[in-house]
Design a protein around this motif. Structure first.
Motif, PDB file in Angstrom:
ATOM      1  N   ALA A 159     -44.164 -11.499   3.821  1.00 59.56           N
ATOM      2  CA  ALA A 159     -45.550 -11.921   4.028  1.00 59.56           C
ATOM      3  C   ALA A 159     -45.781 -11.933   5.531  1.00 59.56           C
ATOM      4  O   ALA A 159     -45.038 -12.598   6.274  1.00 59.56           O
ATOM      5  N   ASP A 160     -46.778 -11.173   5.984  1.00 60.39           N
ATOM      6  CA  ASP A 160     -47.041 -11.028   7.419  1.00 60.39           C
ATOM      7  C   ASP A 160     -45.770 -10.658   8.176  1.00 60.39           C
ATOM      8  O   ASP A 160     -45.447 -11.223   9.224  1.00 60.39           O
ATOM      9  N   GLN A 161     -45.015  -9.731   7.594  1.00 55.47           N
ATOM     10  CA  GLN A 161     -43.819  -9.127   8.199  1.00 55.47           C
ATOM     11  C   GLN A 161     -42.627 -10.079   8.283  1.00 55.47           C
ATOM     12  O   GLN A 161     -41.626  -9.752   8.921  1.00 55.47           O
ATOM     13  N   LYS A 162     -42.698 -11.223   7.607  1.00 54.53           N
ATOM     14  CA  LYS A 162     -41.578 -12.163   7.625  1.00 54.53           C
ATOM     15  C   LYS A 162     -40.969 -12.253   6.228  1.00 54.53           C
ATOM     16  O   LYS A 162     -41.695 -12.357   5.238  1.00 54.53           O
ATOM     17  N   PRO A 163     -39.633 -12.196   6.124  1.00 58.50           N
ATOM     18  CA  PRO A 163     -38.996 -12.235   4.801  1.00 58.50           C
ATOM     19  C   PRO A 163     -39.211 -13.573   4.114  1.00 58.50           C
ATOM     20  O   PRO A 163     -38.996 -14.630   4.700  1.00 58.50           O
ATOM     21  N   MET A 164     -39.670 -13.516   2.858  1.00 56.54           N
ATOM     22  CA  MET A 164     -39.955 -14.725   2.098  1.00 56.54           C
ATOM     23  C   MET A 164     -39.007 -14.917   0.924  1.00 56.54           C
ATOM     24  O   MET A 164     -38.675 -16.035   0.561  1.00 56.54           O
ATOM     25  N   ALA A 165     -38.593 -13.799   0.311  1.00 58.27           N
ATOM     26  CA  ALA A 165     -37.798 -13.908  -0.912  1.00 58.27           C
ATOM     27  C   ALA A 165     -36.995 -12.637  -1.142  1.00 58.27           C
ATOM     28  O   ALA A 165     -37.345 -11.557  -0.653  1.00 58.27           O
ATOM     29  N   ILE A 166     -35.918 -12.791  -1.889  1.00 56.27           N
ATOM     30  CA  ILE A 166     -35.155 -11.656  -2.409  1.00 56.27           C
ATOM     31  C   ILE A 166     -35.382 -11.642  -3.912  1.00 56.27           C
ATOM     32  O   ILE A 166     -35.230 -12.681  -4.571  1.00 56.27           O
ATOM     33  N   GLU A 167     -35.744 -10.491  -4.430  1.00 57.80           N
ATOM     34  CA  GLU A 167     -36.117 -10.407  -5.839  1.00 57.80           C
ATOM     35  C   GLU A 167     -35.326  -9.301  -6.525  1.00 57.80           C
ATOM     36  O   GLU A 167     -35.344  -8.161  -6.079  1.00 57.80           O
ATOM     37  N   THR A 168     -34.622  -9.651  -7.598  1.00 62.26           N
ATOM     38  CA  THR A 168     -33.908  -8.665  -8.407  1.00 62.26           C
ATOM     39  C   THR A 168     -34.520  -8.666  -9.799  1.00 62.26           C
ATOM     40  O   THR A 168     -34.569  -9.694 -10.470  1.00 62.26           O
ATOM     41  N   THR A 169     -35.024  -7.496 -10.206  1.00 62.09           N
ATOM     42  CA  THR A 169     -35.735  -7.366 -11.475  1.00 62.09           C
ATOM     43  C   THR A 169     -34.981  -6.440 -12.415  1.00 62.09           C
ATOM     44  O   THR A 169     -34.501  -5.382 -12.005  1.00 62.09           O
ATOM     45  N   TYR A 170     -34.879  -6.848 -13.688  1.00 63.12           N
ATOM     46  CA  TYR A 170     -34.210  -6.057 -14.720  1.00 63.12           C
ATOM     47  C   TYR A 170     -35.261  -5.625 -15.747  1.00 63.12           C
ATOM     48  O   TYR A 170     -35.970  -6.474 -16.299  1.00 63.12           O
ATOM     49  N   ILE A 171     -35.369  -4.308 -15.974  1.00 61.55           N
ATOM     50  CA  ILE A 171     -36.445  -3.745 -16.786  1.00 61.55           C
ATOM     51  C   ILE A 171     -35.869  -2.765 -17.802  1.00 61.55           C
ATOM     52  O   ILE A 171     -35.050  -1.910 -17.432  1.00 61.55           O
ATOM     53  N   PRO A 172     -36.272  -2.829 -19.084  1.00 59.34           N
ATOM     54  CA  PRO A 172     -35.756  -1.870 -20.077  1.00 59.34           C
ATOM     55  C   PRO A 172     -36.231  -0.442 -19.770  1.00 59.34           C
ATOM     56  O   PRO A 172     -37.422  -0.196 -19.572  1.00 59.34           O
ATOM     57  N   VAL A 173     -35.287   0.489 -19.747  1.00 59.29           N
ATOM     58  CA  VAL A 173     -35.632   1.887 -19.488  1.00 59.29           C
ATOM     59  C   VAL A 173     -36.500   2.443 -20.611  1.00 59.29           C
ATOM     60  O   VAL A 173     -37.465   3.186 -20.370  1.00 59.29           O
ATOM     61  N   LYS A 174     -36.203   2.065 -21.852  1.00 60.16           N
ATOM     62  CA  LYS A 174     -36.947   2.629 -22.982  1.00 60.16           C
ATOM     63  C   LYS A 174     -38.404   2.175 -22.992  1.00 60.16           C
ATOM     64  O   LYS A 174     -39.257   2.836 -23.576  1.00 60.16           O
ATOM     65  N   LEU A 175     -38.703   1.057 -22.326  1.00 54.98           N
ATOM     66  CA  LEU A 175     -40.078   0.588 -22.245  1.00 54.98           C
ATOM     67  C   LEU A 175     -40.861   1.327 -21.157  1.00 54.98           C
ATOM     68  O   LEU A 175     -42.033   1.651 -21.329  1.00 54.98           O
ATOM     69  N   LEU A 176     -40.190   1.606 -20.048  1.00 53.15           N
ATOM     70  CA  LEU A 176     -40.826   2.281 -18.912  1.00 53.15           C
ATOM     71  C   LEU A 176     -39.955   3.465 -18.466  1.00 53.15           C
ATOM     72  O   LEU A 176     -39.383   3.453 -17.379  1.00 53.15           O
ATOM     73  N   PRO A 177     -39.858   4.504 -19.279  1.00 55.77           N
ATOM     74  CA  PRO A 177     -38.926   5.599 -18.997  1.00 55.77           C
ATOM     75  C   PRO A 177     -39.231   6.376 -17.723  1.00 55.77           C
ATOM     76  O   PRO A 177     -38.332   7.011 -17.155  1.00 55.77           O
ATOM     77  N   GLU A 178     -40.489   6.339 -17.256  1.00 58.97           N
ATOM     78  CA  GLU A 178     -40.856   7.119 -16.077  1.00 58.97           C
ATOM     79  C   GLU A 178     -40.855   6.301 -14.788  1.00 58.97           C
ATOM     80  O   GLU A 178     -41.285   6.783 -13.735  1.00 58.97           O
ATOM     81  N   LEU A 179     -40.372   5.076 -14.856  1.00 57.37           N
ATOM     82  CA  LEU A 179     -40.322   4.242 -13.657  1.00 57.37           C
ATOM     83  C   LEU A 179     -39.435   4.895 -12.596  1.00 57.37           C
ATOM     84  O   LEU A 179     -38.364   5.415 -12.911  1.00 57.37           O
ATOM     85  N   ASN A 180     -39.876   4.881 -11.354  1.00 57.57           N
ATOM     86  CA  ASN A 180     -39.070   5.438 -10.267  1.00 57.57           C
ATOM     87  C   ASN A 180     -39.195   4.562  -9.029  1.00 57.57           C
ATOM     88  O   ASN A 180     -39.922   3.565  -9.021  1.00 57.57           O
ATOM     89  N   GLU A 181     -38.498   4.936  -7.981  1.00 56.82           N
ATOM     90  CA  GLU A 181     -38.481   4.121  -6.763  1.00 56.82           C
ATOM     91  C   GLU A 181     -39.872   3.950  -6.167  1.00 56.82           C
ATOM     92  O   GLU A 181     -40.224   2.881  -5.671  1.00 56.82           O
ATOM     93  N   GLU A 182     -40.661   4.997  -6.211  1.00 54.76           N
ATOM     94  CA  GLU A 182     -42.001   4.927  -5.639  1.00 54.76           C
ATOM     95  C   GLU A 182     -42.868   3.912  -6.377  1.00 54.76           C
ATOM     96  O   GLU A 182     -43.707   3.236  -5.777  1.00 54.76           O
ATOM     97  N   SER A 183     -42.634   3.775  -7.685  1.00 58.02           N
ATOM     98  CA  SER A 183     -43.436   2.873  -8.513  1.00 58.02           C
ATOM     99  C   SER A 183     -43.262   1.413  -8.133  1.00 58.02           C
ATOM    100  O   SER A 183     -44.170   0.602  -8.344  1.00 58.02           O
ATOM    101  N   VAL A 184     -42.086   1.081  -7.608  1.00 58.90           N
ATOM    102  CA  VAL A 184     -41.796  -0.328  -7.338  1.00 58.90           C
ATOM    103  C   VAL A 184     -41.886  -0.672  -5.850  1.00 58.90           C
ATOM    104  O   VAL A 184     -41.514  -1.762  -5.445  1.00 58.90           O
TER     105      VAL A 184
END
Length: 240
Positions: free
Chosen positions: A136-161
């Motif tokens: 937020a405003d170039q300062k680190p606020m949080a580290i976030e690790t997200t786990y997502i089913p591939v079969k639900l979002l098969p076309e997800l890629n790095e650009e999407s997130v």
């Protein structure tokens, strides 16, 4: 000067003086406070007494220390309501802050038993593991690790997130996010977390685990977030 006959310990009186100066604006966010030596000379007390007061204010999140530089006034904490399901990006923009994130991991892996159970998967299914630092405003606020089913979002890629994941789901995929359950726990930052969040060790962090659902009641993400406790606080409205 301090009242050395008071029932209040000297270090508490120093804390209250510094708090009053911060509240009045004499010390603003980011300003350095006088050194332990300067405060001990001003109040004619030992540096150990001053250090106790400073460390208590650091623990409260009013001050923070930078090794080799000194002690500074913390920025005002961001208050996050516990009601409502919003993304980090939405939260920061609603406060007039500029959100950003740095992708530090995007992998397709097999889930462990806990993640598989939460996402209603078998351990042979694939999931994405997405790890980001949220700013937020170039300062680190949080580290976030997200786990997502591939079969639900098969076309997800790095650009999407790289932007808002919720915006991608709702606007690009036309899916509706419904609700979530989450737990919050106070912990001490691990060495890697402290480095990524630019905080000293040991520092308190808020660890949040969230399980989010779509409108058809399908779980679509498990999120493990580590927030800086010196920048975040949570608020809840409670009725009887």
């Amino acid at each position: 000067m301090l009242d050395k006959q008071s029932h209040l310990p000297i270090y508490v009186q120093i804390e209250e003086r510094l708090k009053s100066q911060i509240k009045s604006g004499a010390f603003k966010s980011g300003d350095p406070v006088p050194s332990e030596r300067e405060l001990s000379e001003t109040y004619e007390v030992s540096r150990m007494t001053v250090r106790q007061a400073i460390m208590n204010l650091v623990s409260e999140g009013l001050l923070y220390r930078e090794k080799g530089k000194g002690t500074f006034v913390s920025q005002e904490k961001i208050e996050q309501p516990l009601q409502g399901l919003t993304s980090f990006t939405e939260d920061m923009r609603s406060r007039g802050m500029q959100p950003d994130n740095k992708l530090i991991g995007f992998h397709k892996i097999k889930p462990d038993a806990d993640i598989a159970d939460k996402l209603k998967l078998s351990e042979t299914d694939d999931i994405y593991r997405v790890k980001r630092i949220r700013y937020a405003d170039q300062k680190p606020m949080a580290i976030e690790t997200t786990y997502i089913p591939v079969k639900l979002l098969p076309e997800l890629n790095e650009e999407s997130v790289k932007g808002s994941f919720y915006t991608y789901i709702q606007e690009k995929l036309k899916l509706t996010i419904s609700h979530a359950s989450q737990s919050i726990e106070a912990l001490l930052a691990e060495p890697e977390e402290a480095k990524l969040l630019n905080i000293q060790e040991p520092s308190a962090v808020l660890h949040i685990e969230r399980l989010s659902y779509l409108s058809n009641n399908s779980p679509f993400e498990v999120v493990h977030s580590t927030y800086r406790a010196d920048r975040y606080k949570f608020r809840s409205e409670i009725s009887r």
